[in-house]
Design a protein around this motif. Structure first.
Motif, PDB file in Angstrom:
ATOM      1  N   VAL A 170       0.862  -1.188   0.000  1.00 16.91           N
ATOM      2  CA  VAL A 170       0.000   0.000   0.000  1.00 16.91           C
ATOM      3  C   VAL A 170       0.896   1.234   0.000  1.00 16.91           C
ATOM      4  N   PRO A 171       0.773   2.112  -1.018  1.00 18.13           N
ATOM      5  CA  PRO A 171       1.734   3.212  -1.161  1.00 18.13           C
ATOM      6  C   PRO A 171       1.570   4.345  -0.159  1.00 18.13           C
ATOM      7  N   ALA A 172       0.374   4.562   0.367  1.00 16.06           N
ATOM      8  CA  ALA A 172       0.158   5.688   1.280  1.00 16.06           C
ATOM      9  C   ALA A 172      -1.001   5.358   2.223  1.00 16.06           C
ATOM     10  N   ARG A 173      -1.084   6.102   3.314  1.00 12.69           N
ATOM     11  CA  ARG A 173      -2.150   5.871   4.294  1.00 12.69           C
ATOM     12  C   ARG A 173      -3.505   6.191   3.673  1.00 12.69           C
ATOM     13  N   ILE A 174      -4.472   5.307   3.906  1.00 12.42           N
ATOM     14  CA  ILE A 174      -5.819   5.487   3.370  1.00 12.42           C
ATOM     15  C   ILE A 174      -6.815   5.407   4.519  1.00 12.42           C
ATOM     16  N   GLU A 175      -7.606   6.442   4.688  1.00 13.40           N
ATOM     17  CA  GLU A 175      -8.699   6.420   5.653  1.00 13.40           C
ATOM     18  C   GLU A 175     -10.001   6.442   4.864  1.00 13.40           C
ATOM     19  N   PHE A 176     -10.517   5.245   4.590  1.00 10.91           N
ATOM     20  CA  PHE A 176     -11.726   5.117   3.787  1.00 10.91           C
ATOM     21  C   PHE A 176     -12.912   5.734   4.514  1.00 10.91           C
ATOM     22  N   LEU A 177     -13.057   5.378   5.781  1.00 11.16           N
ATOM     23  CA  LEU A 177     -14.048   5.950   6.691  1.00 11.16           C
ATOM     24  C   LEU A 177     -13.429   5.939   8.079  1.00 11.16           C
ATOM     25  N   PRO A 178     -13.961   6.692   9.026  1.00  6.79           N
ATOM     26  CA  PRO A 178     -13.407   6.633  10.383  1.00  6.79           C
ATOM     27  C   PRO A 178     -13.351   5.200  10.904  1.00  6.79           C
ATOM     28  N   GLY A 179     -12.157   4.787  11.316  1.00  2.00           N
ATOM     29  CA  GLY A 179     -11.965   3.434  11.816  1.00  2.00           C
ATOM     30  C   GLY A 179     -11.632   2.426  10.737  1.00  2.00           C
ATOM     31  N   PRO A 186       3.876  -3.165   2.951  1.00  2.00           N
ATOM     32  CA  PRO A 186       3.472  -4.492   2.478  1.00  2.00           C
ATOM     33  C   PRO A 186       2.491  -5.134   3.450  1.00  2.00           C
ATOM     34  N   GLN A 187       1.430  -5.741   2.922  1.00  3.64           N
ATOM     35  CA  GLN A 187       0.415  -6.397   3.724  1.00  3.64           C
ATOM     36  C   GLN A 187      -0.497  -7.210   2.815  1.00  3.64           C
ATOM     37  N   THR A 188      -1.313  -8.070   3.415  1.00  5.21           N
ATOM     38  CA  THR A 188      -2.297  -8.851   2.662  1.00  5.21           C
ATOM     39  C   THR A 188      -3.675  -8.287   2.957  1.00  5.21           C
ATOM     40  N   LEU A 189      -4.329  -7.791   1.921  1.00  6.08           N
ATOM     41  CA  LEU A 189      -5.634  -7.161   2.090  1.00  6.08           C
ATOM     42  C   LEU A 189      -6.738  -8.205   2.104  1.00  6.08           C
ATOM     43  N   SER A 190      -7.607  -8.111   3.093  1.00 10.68           N
ATOM     44  CA  SER A 190      -8.804  -8.945   3.119  1.00 10.68           C
ATOM     45  C   SER A 190      -9.815  -8.389   2.112  1.00 10.68           C
ATOM     46  N   GLY A 191     -10.922  -9.070   1.966  1.00  9.87           N
ATOM     47  CA  GLY A 191     -11.937  -8.590   1.036  1.00  9.87           C
ATOM     48  C   GLY A 191     -12.434  -7.196   1.390  1.00  9.87           C
ATOM     49  N   GLU A 192     -12.679  -6.956   2.677  1.00  9.26           N
ATOM     50  CA  GLU A 192     -13.154  -5.641   3.100  1.00  9.26           C
ATOM     51  C   GLU A 192     -12.087  -4.581   2.880  1.00  9.26           C
ATOM     52  N   GLN A 193     -10.848  -4.893   3.232  1.00  5.67           N
ATOM     53  CA  GLN A 193      -9.765  -3.931   3.036  1.00  5.67           C
ATOM     54  C   GLN A 193      -9.522  -3.646   1.551  1.00  5.67           C
ATOM     55  N   ALA A 194      -9.661  -4.671   0.730  1.00  6.72           N
ATOM     56  CA  ALA A 194      -9.513  -4.477  -0.716  1.00  6.72           C
ATOM     57  C   ALA A 194     -10.566  -3.512  -1.233  1.00  6.72           C
ATOM     58  N   GLU A 195     -11.780  -3.600  -0.703  1.00  7.26           N
ATOM     59  CA  GLU A 195     -12.831  -2.657  -1.096  1.00  7.26           C
ATOM     60  C   GLU A 195     -12.445  -1.232  -0.715  1.00  7.26           C
ATOM     61  N   TRP A 196     -11.881  -1.050   0.481  1.00  2.63           N
ATOM     62  CA  TRP A 196     -11.451   0.295   0.880  1.00  2.63           C
ATOM     63  C   TRP A 196     -10.450   0.843  -0.136  1.00  2.63           C
ATOM     64  N   PHE A 197      -9.515  -0.012  -0.529  1.00  4.13           N
ATOM     65  CA  PHE A 197      -8.436   0.446  -1.403  1.00  4.13           C
ATOM     66  C   PHE A 197      -8.951   0.826  -2.788  1.00  4.13           C
ATOM     67  N   VAL A 198      -9.797   0.005  -3.383  1.00  5.11           N
ATOM     68  CA  VAL A 198     -10.229   0.266  -4.766  1.00  5.11           C
ATOM     69  C   VAL A 198     -11.289   1.361  -4.851  1.00  5.11           C
ATOM     70  N   ARG A 199     -11.962   1.679  -3.728  1.00  8.75           N
ATOM     71  CA  ARG A 199     -13.030   2.693  -3.774  1.00  8.75           C
ATOM     72  C   ARG A 199     -12.591   4.054  -3.232  1.00  8.75           C
ATOM     73  N   TYR A 200     -11.490   4.085  -2.502  1.00 11.30           N
ATOM     74  CA  TYR A 200     -11.045   5.335  -1.880  1.00 11.30           C
ATOM     75  C   TYR A 200     -10.684   6.388  -2.938  1.00 11.30           C
ATOM     76  N   ARG A 201     -11.056   7.664  -2.679  1.00  6.32           N
ATOM     77  CA  ARG A 201     -10.707   8.731  -3.605  1.00  6.32           C
ATOM     78  C   ARG A 201     -10.518  10.078  -2.924  1.00  6.32           C
ATOM     79  N   ALA A 202     -10.981  10.219  -1.678  1.00  6.75           N
ATOM     80  CA  ALA A 202     -11.021  11.528  -1.029  1.00  6.75           C
ATOM     81  C   ALA A 202      -9.654  12.198  -0.940  1.00  6.75           C
ATOM     82  N   GLY A 203      -8.591  11.421  -0.738  1.00 11.13           N
ATOM     83  CA  GLY A 203      -7.273  12.012  -0.539  1.00 11.13           C
ATOM     84  C   GLY A 203      -6.462  12.203  -1.795  1.00 11.13           C
TER      85      GLY A 203
END
Length: 363
Positions: A170-179, A186-203
């Protein structure tokens, strides 16, 4: 940049993996319908190791030369298309092209936000949601869509989890929603975390374009994971989720197309972002297509049918500056200088008034 291995898996999945993850790739080719034959057993698919441990599956020829497909990742709750990808695969020439369409792309005032992501849930009620989107691409860009794949977010999360997650940096910190935060590294994204990554855009400074670039990073990581799992493992996972994927491809046709697509050289696969610029319209940020650049891109790689009718964002009306009545009634000094007379004096009489004029024409 997408690796050669990633490109090969994209092709081999016949564009399906490009939506979100290569684990879903097999789902669209394994979606079973009443008229389809039963899913072949593993023993019925002959395979042999080649090219770095990849599997070669022998299937009847598809009979297709060129395949076009529309791929969508859909927000189940809002019924908005967060991911839109159009693909053209030339099996005879051995080439593949993908057009990434930002979800904020402007498509006209008949939609509440003017954005293409709302087309799926709006428009002609006589058409299925994906047919509405296909209609817009055909009418505005001249792009025919023979096949389609639509995947919801819930199914996306489940498939990623079934694949054991997706390892990536993951190249940078992502706060999809509070919490709901992803720390860089480097990390292994779960299904929920993968959703955060592909949908995030605010930053992202470029908003939806930044999200598309992030999705490309995830795609590369997901395809590497798919390579580690192997095609048979993917088919096994997909067979559990085929009912969650909306596609029009029958089972054997999809399998044959995917198998033939693996033969295309990854260097002959191109990714294209729909050219355009971000503008404000009605208080919303939209993506306006650069019509001349888009026309050139489509003509070179996608061979549209018919003229392009790319809508442009209406320009705001700016009224001309008003002139005070006192100034409008005063004689113009510039007019006096041009005529050499006072504005109040009558114009000199024309001695030729009423006579036929003869004009010299240079032979």
């Amino acid at each position: 940049m997408v690796s050669k291995a990633a490109k090969r898996l994209v092709i081999g999945a016949l564009l399906g993996a490009a939506t979100v993850t290569a684990a879903v790739t097999a789902a669209w080719v394994l979606r079973q319908r009443p008229e389809d034959p039963v899913m072949p057993e593993s023993s019925e698919l002959s395979s042999s190791a080649h090219g770095g441990g990849e599997e070669e599956i022998s299937l009847p020829p598809s009979g297709e030369k060129v395949v076009t497909v529309l791929l969508c990742g859909v927000d189940d709750a809002a019924q908005l298309t967060d991911v839109i990808l159009y693909g053209r695969l030339d099996l005879e020439a051995g080439t593949g092209d993908f057009l990434q369409i930002p979800r904020d792309t402007y498509v006209g005032e008949e939609y509440p936000t003017g954005k293409i992501n709302s087309v799926y849930s709006r428009g002609d009620s006589a058409l299925e949601p994906v047919e509405r989107l296909q209609k817009v691409l055909r009418e505005q860009y001249g792009l025919a869509c023979e096949h389609h794949l639509v995947l919801g977010l819930e199914a996306f999360r489940e498939v990623v989890d079934a694949a054991g997650g997706v390892p990536m940096d993951v190249p940078a910190r992502i706060e999809f929603l509070p919490g709901k935060v992803l720390e860089p590294g480097p990390q292994t994204l779960s299904g929920e975390q993968a959703e955060w990554f592909v949908r995030y855009r605010a930053g992202y400074a470029m908003g939806d374009i930044g999200r598309i670039q992030a999705q490309q990073l995830f795609l590369d990581a997901a395809l590497r994971r798919a390579k580690d799992l192997g095609r048979r493992k993917l088919f096994s996972i997909a067979s559990q989720y085929y009912s969650r994927v909306d596609t029009d491809l029958p089972l054997l046709q999809g399998l044959s197309l995917a198998n033939e697509a693996f033969l295309i050289d990854p260097d002959d696969v191109r990714m294209h972002l729909l050219p355009g610029n971000g503008v404000m319209h009605g208080g919303l940020a939209v993506y306006e297509a650069d019509a001349p650049a888009l026309e050139e891109l489509l003509a070179e790689y996608f061979f549209p049918e018919g003229p392009l009718l790319v809508p442009q964002v209406p320009k705001p009306y700016i009224p001309p500056p008003s002139v005070p009545s006192s100034q409008a009634s005063e004689p113009s000094e510039a007019l006096e200088e041009e005529t050499g007379s006072d504005a109040g004096e009558p114009a000199p009489e024309d001695p030729w008034e009423g006579e036929e004029r003869w004009v010299w024409e240079d032979p």
